[in-house]
Write an enzyme that holds these catalytic residues in place. Structure first.
Site, mmCIF file in Angstrom:
data_model
loop_
_atom_site.group_PDB
_atom_site.id
_atom_site.type_symbol
_atom_site.label_atom_id
_atom_site.label_comp_id
_atom_site.label_asym_id
_atom_site.label_seq_id
_atom_site.Cartn_x
_atom_site.Cartn_y
_atom_site.Cartn_z
ATOM 1 N N LYS A 270 0.866 -1.186 0.000
ATOM 2 C CA LYS A 270 0.000 0.000 0.000
ATOM 3 C C LYS A 270 0.893 1.223 0.000
ATOM 4 O O LYS A 270 2.035 1.177 0.459
ATOM 5 C CB LYS A 270 -0.870 0.018 1.263
ATOM 6 C CG LYS A 270 -2.080 0.921 1.140
ATOM 7 C CD LYS A 270 -3.181 0.237 0.375
ATOM 8 C CE LYS A 270 -4.401 1.105 0.196
ATOM 9 N NZ LYS A 270 -5.490 0.335 -0.432
ATOM 10 N N ASP B 209 -6.728 4.297 -5.153
ATOM 11 C CA ASP B 209 -7.430 4.160 -3.874
ATOM 12 C C ASP B 209 -8.042 5.536 -3.596
ATOM 13 O O ASP B 209 -8.189 6.350 -4.524
ATOM 14 C CB ASP B 209 -6.453 3.720 -2.766
ATOM 15 C CG ASP B 209 -7.195 3.292 -1.501
ATOM 16 O OD1 ASP B 209 -7.819 2.222 -1.505
ATOM 17 O OD2 ASP B 209 -7.165 4.029 -0.495
HETATM 18 P P1 NAD Z 1 -12.813 8.004 -3.531
HETATM 19 O O1 NAD Z 1 -11.770 8.982 -3.196
HETATM 20 O O2 NAD Z 1 -13.207 7.789 -4.950
HETATM 21 O O3 NAD Z 1 -14.152 8.342 -2.710
HETATM 22 C C1 NAD Z 1 -14.142 8.499 -1.314
HETATM 23 C C2 NAD Z 1 -15.530 8.945 -0.879
HETATM 24 O O4 NAD Z 1 -15.500 9.060 0.569
HETATM 25 C C3 NAD Z 1 -15.924 10.320 -1.409
HETATM 26 O O5 NAD Z 1 -17.318 10.339 -1.658
HETATM 27 C C4 NAD Z 1 -15.576 11.246 -0.226
HETATM 28 O O6 NAD Z 1 -16.343 12.441 -0.231
HETATM 29 C C5 NAD Z 1 -15.947 10.351 0.939
HETATM 30 N N1 NAD Z 1 -15.296 10.755 2.186
HETATM 31 C C6 NAD Z 1 -14.017 11.173 2.370
HETATM 32 N N2 NAD Z 1 -13.819 11.514 3.670
HETATM 33 C C7 NAD Z 1 -15.002 11.283 4.289
HETATM 34 C C8 NAD Z 1 -15.463 11.458 5.615
HETATM 35 N N3 NAD Z 1 -14.646 11.959 6.562
HETATM 36 N N4 NAD Z 1 -16.755 11.126 5.907
HETATM 37 C C9 NAD Z 1 -17.568 10.634 4.950
HETATM 38 N N5 NAD Z 1 -17.208 10.466 3.658
HETATM 39 C C10 NAD Z 1 -15.941 10.793 3.351
HETATM 40 O O7 NAD Z 1 -12.326 6.620 -2.841
HETATM 41 P P2 NAD Z 1 -12.731 5.147 -3.244
HETATM 42 O O8 NAD Z 1 -11.751 4.635 -4.214
HETATM 43 O O9 NAD Z 1 -14.187 5.086 -3.522
HETATM 44 O O10 NAD Z 1 -12.414 4.373 -1.865
HETATM 45 C C11 NAD Z 1 -13.360 4.310 -0.809
HETATM 46 C C12 NAD Z 1 -12.967 3.204 0.159
HETATM 47 O O11 NAD Z 1 -12.921 1.968 -0.536
HETATM 48 C C13 NAD Z 1 -11.594 3.373 0.791
HETATM 49 O O12 NAD Z 1 -11.639 2.860 2.120
HETATM 50 C C14 NAD Z 1 -10.703 2.518 -0.058
HETATM 51 O O13 NAD Z 1 -9.551 2.076 0.618
HETATM 52 C C15 NAD Z 1 -11.648 1.379 -0.360
HETATM 53 N N6 NAD Z 1 -11.281 0.618 -1.559
HETATM 54 C C16 NAD Z 1 -11.201 1.212 -2.771
HETATM 55 C C17 NAD Z 1 -10.902 0.445 -3.885
HETATM 56 C C18 NAD Z 1 -10.881 1.014 -5.287
HETATM 57 O O14 NAD Z 1 -10.763 0.213 -6.226
HETATM 58 N N7 NAD Z 1 -11.014 2.303 -5.473
HETATM 59 C C19 NAD Z 1 -10.654 -0.938 -3.740
HETATM 60 C C20 NAD Z 1 -10.746 -1.506 -2.468
HETATM 61 C C21 NAD Z 1 -11.063 -0.713 -1.394
#
Ligand code: NAD
Length: 410
Positions: free
Chosen positions: A102, A142
């Site tokens: 990561k 991510d």
């Molecule tokens: P992203 O940046 O596209 O979206 C994040 C979302 O969370 C946004 O809507 C943002 O406004 C919101 N957010 C940020 N801070 C916040 C807070 N304090 N309270 C409430 N909402 C908040 O990120 P993503 O890629 O969608 O990732 C989201 C989660 O999924 C993360 O935990 C990430 O590690 C996990 N994840 C992502 C992927 C991927 O393929 N993108 C894969 C596995 C896990």
């Protein structure tokens, strides 16, 4: 318990049941390599910006290490170590030939211009290009990063190493990305949601859902849930949330959120709801898809959903997990629920290495198979050993990594 302690606690719960020796535990928990770098760059106003970047390579017993790049103000060494470790178990749970890694930068991307975002990405790759690569460690998007950021990252990597699209996944389609990668994590979340409801003999159509986070994962999960007939009644992002007991119009909300700086808030025809209240909503399914650590002990006592699907990484504190377990709330753990992203990243890497592209139907079919098979295996172990889905997933993940480590030898 902080995130690092929680990750160790989950690991030990499974390791105790498996009778794993202390030596093996120490070997498997200790990251292979941790790197912290200074990223210095010129800001648009001519001043010098200095940021901290991290890359942690946790384990490579099963193959090259794989894990996202997170750009968020809360990124720190502990968080990256924890998330790298989760990647090791996650890639093993879905049985793809990778280890875990990561990385990230402690930065608020909302305060950067597009040019600054590009420069910070390129300077970060300048710092870590020697330790990543198609056979070593393959970053992906991510929180706070997307296909555009991956395009800059690959471009910078290739300045040193020549043409190597397989060095990073989650790239745009025009630059050797894969069909279905962007939707993959959200789609995988919905596949396991259907699978768990199937086991509980409950239909997804008509289920009421609260979803925290409307970024890559949350927005695609919302879309696929809506298509499957579920009623997504509450959605939030960093600025706040919206609630409609009759179900939100997801396509209209997506348009609203992309057209308005404040995100989902202010969406016509919905009430506003705080992020905290969303977690306690009267729903069948709760899906945290934003930050880690949001399900605290207090929240766990109030959750009304019968099923929690961990789309985000590490959303449930360890103490809260115990409470949910005692309350018979089924939790589908992150290392299974959000593994759709890394699975399609693997398909992208395979396509890049073979110089042969798959169509969307093939990507979706292969993803469905991996997610359903992995879910069934986790579910069966949980039933057999009378443990939670999380402990069952860890037993599978740790077992596969442990066997590879022992077979390979030290
Ligand atoms: P992203 O940046 O596209 O979206 C994040 C979302 O969370 C946004 O809507 C943002 O406004 C919101 N957010 C940020 N801070 C916040 C807070 N304090 N309270 C409430 N909402 C908040 O990120 P993503 O890629 O969608 O990732 C989201 C989660 O999924 C993360 O935990 C990430 O590690 C996990 N994840 C992502 C992927 C991927 O393929 N993108 C894969 C596995 C896990």
């Amino acid at each position: 318990m902080n995130a690092v302690e929680a990750a160790r606690w989950y690991f030990n719960q499974a390791a105790d049941l498996m009778g794993l020796s202390q030596n093996m535990r120490r070997l498997m928990l200790t990251p292979k390599r941790e790197v912290k770098v200074q990223i210095a760059m010129e800001m648009d106003n001519g001043e010098i910006g200095t940021f901290l970047g991290y890359r942690v390579q946790h384990d490579d017993a099963r193959g090259p290490m794989k894990g996202g790049l997170r750009f968020h103000p809360e990124v720190d060494a502990d968080e990256v170590v924890t998330l790298a470790q989760l990647m090791t178990w996650k890639t093993a749970v879905v049985n793809i030939p990778y280890g875990g890694a990561k990385g990230g930068i402690a930065v608020d991307i909302n305060l950067l211009s597009r040019g600054e975002l590009e420069r910070i990405t390129r300077r970060f790759i300048d710092n870590i290009h020697d330790m990543i690569g198609p056979d070593k460690d393959i970053p992906a998007p991510d929180m706070g990063t997307n296909a555009q950021v991956m395009a800059w990252a690959v471009n910078q990597y290739e300045k040193y190493h020549g043409f190597s699209p397989a060095c990073i996944t989650g790239k745009p389609l025009e630059l050797h990305g894969s069909q279905g990668r962007e939707e993959a994590t959200g789609r995988g979340v919905v596949i396991v949601t259907e699978a768990v409801l199937n086991k509980l003999v409950k239909p997804l159509a008509g289920s009421r859902v609260a979803l925290q986070g409307f970024g890559n994962v949350g927005s695609f999960a919302a879309r696929f849930l809506h298509e499957a007939g579920a009623k997504v009644v509450a959605i939030s992002d960093v600025a706040g949330g919206v609630y409609n007991p009759e179900g939100l119009d997801i396509a209209a909300l997506s348009r609203w959120s992309s057209e308005h700086k404040q995100g989902v808030t202010g969406f016509p025809g919905a009430d506003s709801i705080t992020n905290d209240a969303l977690l306690r909503c009267d729903v069948d399914l709760l899906i945290p898809a934003a930050l880690g650590g949001v399900i605290t002990e207090e929240v766990a006592k109030d959750i009304r959903a019968r099923v929690v699907i961990e789309a985000a990484n590490n959303p449930t504190r360890a103490e809260a997990d115990e409470i949910l377990h005692k309350r018979n709330i089924v939790v589908v753990p992150d290392i299974l629920a959000n593994a759709g992203g890394v699975t399609v990243s693997y398909f992208e890497w395979v396509q890049n290495r073979q110089h042969f592209n798959w169509d969307l139907a093939r990507v979706r079919k292969e993803l469905d198979r991996v997610m359903v098979d992995s879910f069934d295996r986790v579910w069966n172990i949980a039933q057999e050993k009378h443990v939670s889905l999380r402990t069952a997933a860890y037993i599978i993940g740790i077992g596969r990594v442990g066997r590879a480590t022992v077979l390979g030898g030290i």
